[in-house]
Scaffold this motif. Sequence first.
Motif, PDB file in Angstrom:
ATOM      1  N   GLU A  41      48.481  29.405 100.554  1.00  0.00           N
ATOM      2  CA  GLU A  41      48.155  30.654 101.257  1.00  0.00           C
ATOM      3  C   GLU A  41      48.480  31.839 100.353  1.00  0.00           C
ATOM      4  OE1 GLU A  41      49.943  31.066 105.092  1.00  0.00           O
ATOM      5  OE2 GLU A  41      48.896  29.318 105.895  1.00  0.00           O
ATOM      6  N   SER A  68      44.259  35.407 108.358  1.00  0.00           N
ATOM      7  CA  SER A  68      44.420  33.996 108.749  1.00  0.00           C
ATOM      8  C   SER A  68      43.176  33.169 108.444  1.00  0.00           C
ATOM      9  CB  SER A  68      44.816  33.873 110.219  1.00  0.00           C
ATOM     10  OG  SER A  68      43.837  34.451 111.044  1.00  0.00           O
ATOM     11  N   HIS A  69      41.971  33.759 108.589  1.00  0.00           N
ATOM     12  CA  HIS A  69      40.749  32.998 108.278  1.00  0.00           C
ATOM     13  C   HIS A  69      40.655  32.674 106.790  1.00  0.00           C
ATOM     14  CE1 HIS A  69      39.581  37.126 107.419  1.00  0.00           C
ATOM     15  NE2 HIS A  69      38.568  36.657 106.725  1.00  0.00           N
ATOM     16  N   VAL A  70      41.136  33.588 105.946  1.00  0.00           N
ATOM     17  CA  VAL A  70      41.152  33.357 104.492  1.00  0.00           C
ATOM     18  C   VAL A  70      42.134  32.233 104.177  1.00  0.00           C
ATOM     19  CG1 VAL A  70      41.765  34.364 102.246  1.00  0.00           C
ATOM     20  CG2 VAL A  70      40.504  35.730 103.920  1.00  0.00           C
ATOM     21  N   ASN A  71      43.342  32.322 104.741  1.00  0.00           N
ATOM     22  CA  ASN A  71      44.370  31.322 104.458  1.00  0.00           C
ATOM     23  C   ASN A  71      44.037  29.957 105.047  1.00  0.00           C
ATOM     24  OD1 ASN A  71      46.185  32.599 102.695  1.00  0.00           O
ATOM     25  ND2 ASN A  71      46.903  33.869 104.379  1.00  0.00           N
ATOM     26  N   THR A  72      43.348  29.925 106.178  1.00  0.00           N
ATOM     27  CA  THR A  72      42.904  28.652 106.745  1.00  0.00           C
ATOM     28  C   THR A  72      41.923  27.973 105.789  1.00  0.00           C
ATOM     29  OG1 THR A  72      43.231  29.399 109.006  1.00  0.00           O
ATOM     30  CG2 THR A  72      41.711  27.560 108.696  1.00  0.00           C
ATOM     31  N   ALA A  73      40.978  28.767 105.268  1.00  0.00           N
ATOM     32  CA  ALA A  73      39.999  28.218 104.319  1.00  0.00           C
ATOM     33  C   ALA A  73      40.696  27.714 103.049  1.00  0.00           C
ATOM     34  CB  ALA A  73      38.961  29.276 103.966  1.00  0.00           C
ATOM     35  N   GLN A 115      42.686  24.428 103.801  1.00  0.00           N
ATOM     36  CA  GLN A 115      41.782  23.297 104.033  1.00  0.00           C
ATOM     37  C   GLN A 115      41.315  22.673 102.720  1.00  0.00           C
ATOM     38  OE1 GLN A 115      38.731  24.964 106.572  1.00  0.00           O
ATOM     39  NE2 GLN A 115      39.837  24.442 108.430  1.00  0.00           N
ATOM     40  N   MET A 149      36.517  43.195 111.887  1.00  0.00           N
ATOM     41  CA  MET A 149      37.941  42.978 112.124  1.00  0.00           C
ATOM     42  C   MET A 149      38.685  44.316 112.155  1.00  0.00           C
ATOM     43  SD  MET A 149      38.723  39.708 109.706  1.00  0.00           S
ATOM     44  CE  MET A 149      37.938  40.423 108.274  1.00  0.00           C
ATOM     45  N   ASP A 190      43.924  40.915 109.453  1.00  0.00           N
ATOM     46  CA  ASP A 190      44.288  39.522 109.703  1.00  0.00           C
ATOM     47  C   ASP A 190      43.652  38.625 108.638  1.00  0.00           C
ATOM     48  OD1 ASP A 190      44.851  37.011 110.645  1.00  0.00           O
ATOM     49  OD2 ASP A 190      43.848  37.284 112.582  1.00  0.00           O
ATOM     50  N   GLY A 199      33.324  35.437 105.717  1.00  0.00           N
ATOM     51  CA  GLY A 199      32.819  34.822 106.943  1.00  0.00           C
ATOM     52  C   GLY A 199      33.247  35.498 108.235  1.00  0.00           C
ATOM     53  N   ALA A 200      34.093  36.506 108.141  1.00  0.00           N
ATOM     54  CA  ALA A 200      34.527  37.212 109.346  1.00  0.00           C
ATOM     55  C   ALA A 200      34.009  38.649 109.293  1.00  0.00           C
ATOM     56  CB  ALA A 200      36.044  37.203 109.432  1.00  0.00           C
TER      57      ALA A 200
END
Length: 149
Positions: A118, A105-110, A113, A77, A103, A73-74
């Motif tokens: 992580e 962080s978008h993977v770990n946020t998903a 959630q 980068m 980075d 989704g990103a």
Amino acid sequence: MKRIEKILKKQKYIKIKLKKTTTNHLELKAKINGVKGRFILDTGASNSCVGLDLVDYFKLDAQESDTKAAGAGATDMETQQSENNALKIHIWKTRKCHLVLFDLSHVNTALTQHNAKEVHGIIGADILQKGKAFIDYHKKVLYLRKAKK
């Protein structure tokens, strides 16, 4: 022992247990430069990756890179890269592991959630090719072929 497992063992393959996460990813533990980490196995990732914030943690020699990363989704980068790292998955190992650093962080946020833990990075197709990988999704097992001396 099942027939395919017997054949792979005879061909010097190493059996590595995988864990299925709540997000349906397959996860494994590995060491980079002697440091333990948690990784997602991703057959669609062309390169193995580590979070940009973990350069010191994994003792990486980071170099600038012109490559832009995209995925999960990103897009577009910034990345760095690190050459000739020691990667060990169970008893399978290589000393020439190229890593893309970006980075995560978008993977770990998903992941968080969805109540998953992580990860430090992604084991991609580069390592799967190097290890002549077989994946048994049903049994959650990765087989990597031991490198010839």
